[in-house]
Motif scaffolding. Structure first.
Motif, PDB file in Angstrom:
ATOM      1  N   SER A 139       0.900  -1.409  -0.221  1.00  0.00           N
ATOM      2  CA  SER A 139       0.151   0.012   0.053  1.00  0.00           C
ATOM      3  C   SER A 139       0.797   1.408  -0.228  1.00  0.00           C
ATOM      4  N   HIS A 140       2.520   1.156   0.765  1.00  0.00           N
ATOM      5  CA  HIS A 140       3.264   2.444   0.068  1.00  0.00           C
ATOM      6  C   HIS A 140       4.371   2.029   0.018  1.00  0.00           C
ATOM      7  N   PRO A 141       5.381   3.416  -0.674  1.00  0.00           N
ATOM      8  CA  PRO A 141       7.030   2.316  -0.800  1.00  0.00           C
ATOM      9  C   PRO A 141       6.972   2.154   0.575  1.00  0.00           C
ATOM     10  N   PRO A 142       8.365   1.303   0.161  1.00  0.00           N
ATOM     11  CA  PRO A 142       8.946   0.258   1.348  1.00  0.00           C
ATOM     12  C   PRO A 142       9.913   1.310   2.456  1.00  0.00           C
ATOM     13  N   VAL A 143       9.541   0.909   3.490  1.00  0.00           N
ATOM     14  CA  VAL A 143      10.059   2.170   4.509  1.00  0.00           C
ATOM     15  C   VAL A 143      12.048   1.294   4.436  1.00  0.00           C
ATOM     16  N   THR A 144      12.655   2.401   4.034  1.00  0.00           N
ATOM     17  CA  THR A 144      13.613   1.917   4.660  1.00  0.00           C
ATOM     18  C   THR A 144      14.666   3.194   4.798  1.00  0.00           C
ATOM     19  N   TYR A 145      15.493   2.430   5.480  1.00  0.00           N
ATOM     20  CA  TYR A 145      16.278   3.935   6.262  1.00  0.00           C
ATOM     21  C   TYR A 145      18.177   4.255   5.460  1.00  0.00           C
ATOM     22  N   PRO A 146      18.453   4.553   4.826  1.00  0.00           N
ATOM     23  CA  PRO A 146      19.672   5.035   4.623  1.00  0.00           C
ATOM     24  C   PRO A 146      20.357   5.836   5.155  1.00  0.00           C
ATOM     25  N   PHE A 147      21.462   5.321   5.407  1.00  0.00           N
ATOM     26  CA  PHE A 147      22.625   6.371   6.237  1.00  0.00           C
ATOM     27  C   PHE A 147      24.239   6.310   5.523  1.00  0.00           C
ATOM     28  N   ALA A 148      24.545   7.111   5.526  1.00  0.00           N
ATOM     29  CA  ALA A 148      25.894   8.298   4.878  1.00  0.00           C
ATOM     30  C   ALA A 148      26.555   8.640   5.538  1.00  0.00           C
ATOM     31  N   LEU A 149      28.235   8.709   5.093  1.00  0.00           N
ATOM     32  CA  LEU A 149      28.947   9.904   5.836  1.00  0.00           C
ATOM     33  C   LEU A 149      28.284  10.674   4.776  1.00  0.00           C
ATOM     34  N   THR A 150      28.936  12.131   5.420  1.00  0.00           N
ATOM     35  CA  THR A 150      28.230  13.774   5.109  1.00  0.00           C
ATOM     36  C   THR A 150      30.015  14.393   4.361  1.00  0.00           C
TER      37      THR A 150
END
Length: 269
Positions: free
Chosen positions: A223-234
């Protein structure tokens, strides 16, 4: 009842403030004058990253500085020059936003976590469990004057997921005017905990962390886009070994047990 002051109070109570972690008896001591990285993270990661930051410090590393808020607010702060070393977003679009502006180290980006979207009610309210599909009338469950608490769909990831799910259900036109639009997911959770909203849409992990609410339904994954958590170095921390080390810890297998314990789905290999 006047809703605007209540929303403001909830947002203020739940908004992320820059903070360190509680003192621990560390297994080792960091070098004198060493500073831990500054992490900007989605509000729904509060419990997980605080626990992991304590584990990291207990291993003898300098304590990370943690700032929690809506992913949108943090992304814009990074754009404006805020001194973040790591960014953890509650959706891919806000990480895309900073990446497109050259503000992260692209090779460091990964999405090791997933979450689910749920419908909650105050723990002491007699709302029966329901099934969410295209025949469900959530407006009727809310009642004549009830409001549905979630993040503001204009900029908060949980609100965007909620809008997608309600659109899939065919409920968005009826419910959009009845949203209690919070500044982040923890503020939306607080509105339901206090009984100021009879229903709310939050992440499963936030609901699990609260004794003041109960889950009455889960939204279908489709019913909605996958709830995912991207991490990254600035980009500003590209050559910062402390930031690189903490990012590797947060997205590596050593952290997986903590995420799973708190209800996240671990996606990394």
């Amino acid at each position: 009842m006047r809703r605007r002051p209540l929303l403001a109070a909830a947002a203020a109570a739940a908004a992320g403030a820059l903070s360190g972690v509680r003192p621990l008896r560390a297994q080792g001591r960091p070098p004198a004058g060493a500073e831990g990285p500054t992490v900007f993270a989605a509000a729904s990661l509060t419990d997980a990253l605080r626990a992991l930051a304590e584990q990291w410090r207990a291993q003898g590393h300098p304590a990370p500085r943690l700032s929690f808020a809506a992913s949108s607010a943090l992304a814009r702060q990074i754009e404006q020059g805020a001194p973040a070393d790591l960014f953890a977003s509650a959706d891919e679009p806000w990480m895309d936003y900073v990446q497109q502006r050259g503000l992260i180290v692209e090779a460091s980006r990964s999405s090791p976590l997933a979450n689910a979207l749920v419908l909650i009610a105050p723990a002491d309210r007699p709302v029966p469990a329901i099934t969410l599909d295209r025949t469900t009338d959530l407006a009727a469950v809310l009642g004549a004057n009830g409001r549905l608490a979630t993040g503001d769909p204009a900029h908060v990831p949980v609100g965007r997921y909620a809008e997608a799910a309600l659109t899939w259900m065919g409920q968005w036109p009826a419910l959009a005017p009845r949203l209690a639009r919070a500044d982040n997911v923890r503020a939306a959770l607080l509105l339901v905990e206090r009984g100021e909203a009879p229903l709310g849409i939050v992440y499963a992990t936030d609901a699990a962390a609260s004794r003041g609410v109960r889950v009455v339904a889960s939204f279908p994954a489709g019913s909605h886009p996958p709830v995912t958590y991207p991490f990254a170095l600035t980009r500003r921390a590209a050559e910062n070994p402390a930031a690189r080390g903490f990012l590797a810890f947060l997205t590596g297998p050593e952290a997986a047990a903590t995420y799973r314990r708190l209800g996240f789905t671990w996606r990394a290999p």
